[in-house]
Design a protein around this motif. Structure first.
Motif, PDB file in Angstrom:
ATOM      1  N   ILE A  83       0.876  -1.173   0.000  1.00  0.00           N
ATOM      2  CA  ILE A  83       0.000   0.000   0.000  1.00  0.00           C
ATOM      3  C   ILE A  83       0.909   1.218   0.000  1.00  0.00           C
ATOM      4  O   ILE A  83       1.683   1.418   0.957  1.00  0.00           O
ATOM      5  CB  ILE A  83      -0.928   0.020   1.232  1.00  0.00           C
ATOM      6  N   ILE A  84       0.853   2.035  -1.048  1.00  0.00           N
ATOM      7  CA  ILE A  84       1.838   3.108  -1.171  1.00  0.00           C
ATOM      8  C   ILE A  84       1.192   4.439  -1.538  1.00  0.00           C
ATOM      9  O   ILE A  84       0.227   4.509  -2.281  1.00  0.00           O
ATOM     10  CB  ILE A  84       2.942   2.766  -2.209  1.00  0.00           C
ATOM     11  N   ASP A  85       1.754   5.471  -0.975  1.00  0.00           N
ATOM     12  CA  ASP A  85       1.444   6.851  -1.356  1.00  0.00           C
ATOM     13  C   ASP A  85       2.769   7.476  -1.764  1.00  0.00           C
ATOM     14  O   ASP A  85       3.655   7.658  -0.921  1.00  0.00           O
ATOM     15  CB  ASP A  85       0.824   7.614  -0.189  1.00  0.00           C
ATOM     16  N   PRO A  86       2.940   7.805  -3.042  1.00  0.00           N
ATOM     17  CA  PRO A  86       4.240   8.290  -3.502  1.00  0.00           C
ATOM     18  C   PRO A  86       4.576   9.699  -3.048  1.00  0.00           C
ATOM     19  O   PRO A  86       5.748  10.086  -3.030  1.00  0.00           O
ATOM     20  CB  PRO A  86       4.104   8.239  -5.023  1.00  0.00           C
ATOM     21  N   SER A 103       4.963   7.157   1.712  1.00  0.00           N
ATOM     22  CA  SER A 103       4.435   6.180   2.664  1.00  0.00           C
ATOM     23  C   SER A 103       4.327   4.818   1.993  1.00  0.00           C
ATOM     24  O   SER A 103       3.779   4.703   0.898  1.00  0.00           O
ATOM     25  CB  SER A 103       3.058   6.622   3.178  1.00  0.00           C
ATOM     26  N   ILE A 104       4.859   3.797   2.662  1.00  0.00           N
ATOM     27  CA  ILE A 104       4.835   2.428   2.139  1.00  0.00           C
ATOM     28  C   ILE A 104       4.454   1.478   3.267  1.00  0.00           C
ATOM     29  O   ILE A 104       4.981   1.581   4.379  1.00  0.00           O
ATOM     30  CB  ILE A 104       6.207   2.014   1.572  1.00  0.00           C
ATOM     31  N   ALA A 105       3.552   0.567   2.985  1.00  0.00           N
ATOM     32  CA  ALA A 105       3.225  -0.507   3.928  1.00  0.00           C
ATOM     33  C   ALA A 105       3.160  -1.814   3.168  1.00  0.00           C
ATOM     34  O   ALA A 105       2.801  -1.844   1.984  1.00  0.00           O
ATOM     35  CB  ALA A 105       1.897  -0.229   4.635  1.00  0.00           C
ATOM     36  N   LEU A 106       3.497  -2.892   3.839  1.00  0.00           N
ATOM     37  CA  LEU A 106       3.356  -4.227   3.270  1.00  0.00           C
ATOM     38  C   LEU A 106       2.453  -5.039   4.179  1.00  0.00           C
ATOM     39  O   LEU A 106       2.668  -5.099   5.398  1.00  0.00           O
ATOM     40  CB  LEU A 106       4.717  -4.920   3.140  1.00  0.00           C
ATOM     41  N   TYR A 107       1.431  -5.634   3.584  1.00  0.00           N
ATOM     42  CA  TYR A 107       0.524  -6.522   4.311  1.00  0.00           C
ATOM     43  C   TYR A 107       0.776  -7.965   3.887  1.00  0.00           C
ATOM     44  O   TYR A 107       0.946  -8.255   2.697  1.00  0.00           O
ATOM     45  CB  TYR A 107      -0.924  -6.146   4.031  1.00  0.00           C
ATOM     46  N   LEU A 114       5.261  -4.509   7.593  1.00  0.00           N
ATOM     47  CA  LEU A 114       6.312  -3.520   7.336  1.00  0.00           C
ATOM     48  C   LEU A 114       5.648  -2.175   7.104  1.00  0.00           C
ATOM     49  O   LEU A 114       4.606  -2.091   6.457  1.00  0.00           O
ATOM     50  CB  LEU A 114       7.138  -3.928   6.119  1.00  0.00           C
ATOM     51  N   GLY A 115       6.244  -1.141   7.654  1.00  0.00           N
ATOM     52  CA  GLY A 115       5.750   0.211   7.440  1.00  0.00           C
ATOM     53  C   GLY A 115       6.900   1.192   7.336  1.00  0.00           C
ATOM     54  O   GLY A 115       7.920   1.038   8.025  1.00  0.00           O
ATOM     55  N   LEU A 116       6.747   2.189   6.474  1.00  0.00           N
ATOM     56  CA  LEU A 116       7.805   3.180   6.256  1.00  0.00           C
ATOM     57  C   LEU A 116       7.171   4.519   5.925  1.00  0.00           C
ATOM     58  O   LEU A 116       6.201   4.592   5.172  1.00  0.00           O
ATOM     59  CB  LEU A 116       8.711   2.719   5.121  1.00  0.00           C
ATOM     60  N   VAL A 117       7.709   5.567   6.490  1.00  0.00           N
ATOM     61  CA  VAL A 117       7.373   6.941   6.117  1.00  0.00           C
ATOM     62  C   VAL A 117       8.689   7.690   5.959  1.00  0.00           C
ATOM     63  O   VAL A 117       9.488   7.757   6.898  1.00  0.00           O
ATOM     64  CB  VAL A 117       6.486   7.639   7.169  1.00  0.00           C
ATOM     65  N   TYR A 118       8.910   8.238   4.779  1.00  0.00           N
ATOM     66  CA  TYR A 118      10.130   9.001   4.509  1.00  0.00           C
ATOM     67  C   TYR A 118       9.775  10.467   4.357  1.00  0.00           C
ATOM     68  O   TYR A 118       9.161  10.867   3.373  1.00  0.00           O
ATOM     69  CB  TYR A 118      10.793   8.483   3.237  1.00  0.00           C
ATOM     70  N   GLY A 216       1.173   2.976   6.241  1.00  0.00           N
ATOM     71  CA  GLY A 216       2.556   2.944   6.694  1.00  0.00           C
ATOM     72  C   GLY A 216       2.733   3.569   8.062  1.00  0.00           C
ATOM     73  O   GLY A 216       3.357   2.992   8.960  1.00  0.00           O
ATOM     74  N   GLY A 217       2.171   4.755   8.258  1.00  0.00           N
ATOM     75  CA  GLY A 217       2.329   5.463   9.528  1.00  0.00           C
ATOM     76  C   GLY A 217       1.619   4.789  10.679  1.00  0.00           C
ATOM     77  O   GLY A 217       2.112   4.789  11.814  1.00  0.00           O
ATOM     78  N   ALA A 218       0.451   4.210  10.427  1.00  0.00           N
ATOM     79  CA  ALA A 218      -0.281   3.525  11.485  1.00  0.00           C
ATOM     80  C   ALA A 218       0.524   2.358  12.038  1.00  0.00           C
ATOM     81  O   ALA A 218       0.561   2.127  13.255  1.00  0.00           O
ATOM     82  CB  ALA A 218      -1.631   3.045  10.960  1.00  0.00           C
ATOM     83  N   TYR A 219       1.184   1.630  11.157  1.00  0.00           N
ATOM     84  CA  TYR A 219       2.009   0.508  11.610  1.00  0.00           C
ATOM     85  C   TYR A 219       3.169   1.004  12.477  1.00  0.00           C
ATOM     86  O   TYR A 219       3.515   0.380  13.492  1.00  0.00           O
ATOM     87  CB  TYR A 219       2.540  -0.265  10.406  1.00  0.00           C
TER      88      TYR A 219
END
Length: 264
Positions: A83-86, A103-107, A114-118, A216-219
């Motif tokens: 799930i991504i927001d570029p 924002s990137i998340a992997l389900y 996995l979650g990432l916010v850059y 991503g941020g919620a995780y």
């Protein structure tokens, strides 16, 4: 799945897309803006960054599905789904306000792993993965320990296209302004959530958000010891399009304020 290795690879992919966005911000042409809906802006920067992310993430887990903001691809994988927001904070980017993020998340089997916010301009990489704490630039982070609204700093997002709940929302803001150290609206829900995860904000709430805005941020908040819920206190927040993130100590006060105003 080696989640730690995967996280390292996703971080590198996010940095590449972030470098592209940062470079484009220096000479961005406002004539390149498109309108998806009322106050819903997009540009070639969003679309190109998304294409880069999808292309590179696809190589990590062949067959994984994608939920993307700009519809570069929207498919459902059997086991894994990205799930991504570029570019979360497109309006900030277009107006030259330097707060926007990837924002990137992997389900895996419908559970986040996995979650990432850059946050691009501060070069702050927030990330976590299954069975790990949350990190900011390789340093472990935790939610704050503030236990009352009277000592807290909150974040929110203003409605920009669906205004039916605006009176209740303004009523809620009036109450919280008087009970807290203040409210911030910085224009990127992903960054708001990352800031809850690292203790800069004590809680965040918003409605009418999509999965790619918050996954991503919620995780990160959960992995940093916080709590994610909807305005009724339930665990489902993505499909209900409302989210409350707290440090875990402000749940009761925040839920009471939300329900008092939104149910009135």
């Amino acid at each position: 799945m080696n989640y730690e290795l995967l996280s390292t690879q996703v971080i590198a992919i996010a940095r590449l897309a972030g470098n592209f966005i940062r470079k484009e911000s220096m000479n961005f042409n406002a004539n390149a803006i498109e309108l998806k809906g009322l106050n819903d802006l997009v540009s070639y920067v969003d679309k190109t960054a998304e294409e880069q992310l999808v292309d590179n993430l696809s190589k990590l887990i062949p067959g994984a599905g994608f939920t993307t903001e700009e519809d570069t691809v929207n498919t459902t994988g059997k086991t894994y789904n990205w799930i991504i927001d570029p570019l979360d904070g497109t309006t900030n980017f277009i107006h030259g306000v330097p707060t926007y993020s990837i924002s990137i998340a992997l389900y895996e089997e419908d559970k986040p792993v996995l979650g990432l916010v850059y946050e691009i301009n501060r070069a702050e990489m927030f990330y976590s993965y299954k069975d790990a704490p949350a990190f900011l630039n390789n340093e472990e982070i935790r939610v704050s320990q503030r236990s009352s609204l009277s000592e807290s700093l909150l974040a929110t997002g203003f409605p920009y296209y669906q205004f039916d709940k605006q009176p209740q929302f303004m009523q809620l803001l009036t109450e919280l302004m008087q009970k807290t150290h203040g409210l911030r609206r910085i224009g990127s829900a992903a960054v708001d959530l990352a800031y809850v995860a690292c203790g800069r904000f004590d809680a965040f709430f918003e409605y009418n958000l999509n999965a790619y805005d918050v996954a991503g941020g919620a995780y990160l908040v959960q992995q940093a010891g916080g709590r994610i819920m909807n305005f009724s206190g339930g665990d489902e927040f993505i499909n209900q399009r409302e989210i409350l993130a707290t440090n875990g100590l402000l749940n009761e006060e925040m839920l009471e304020a939300l329900q008092r105003n939104f149910n009135s």
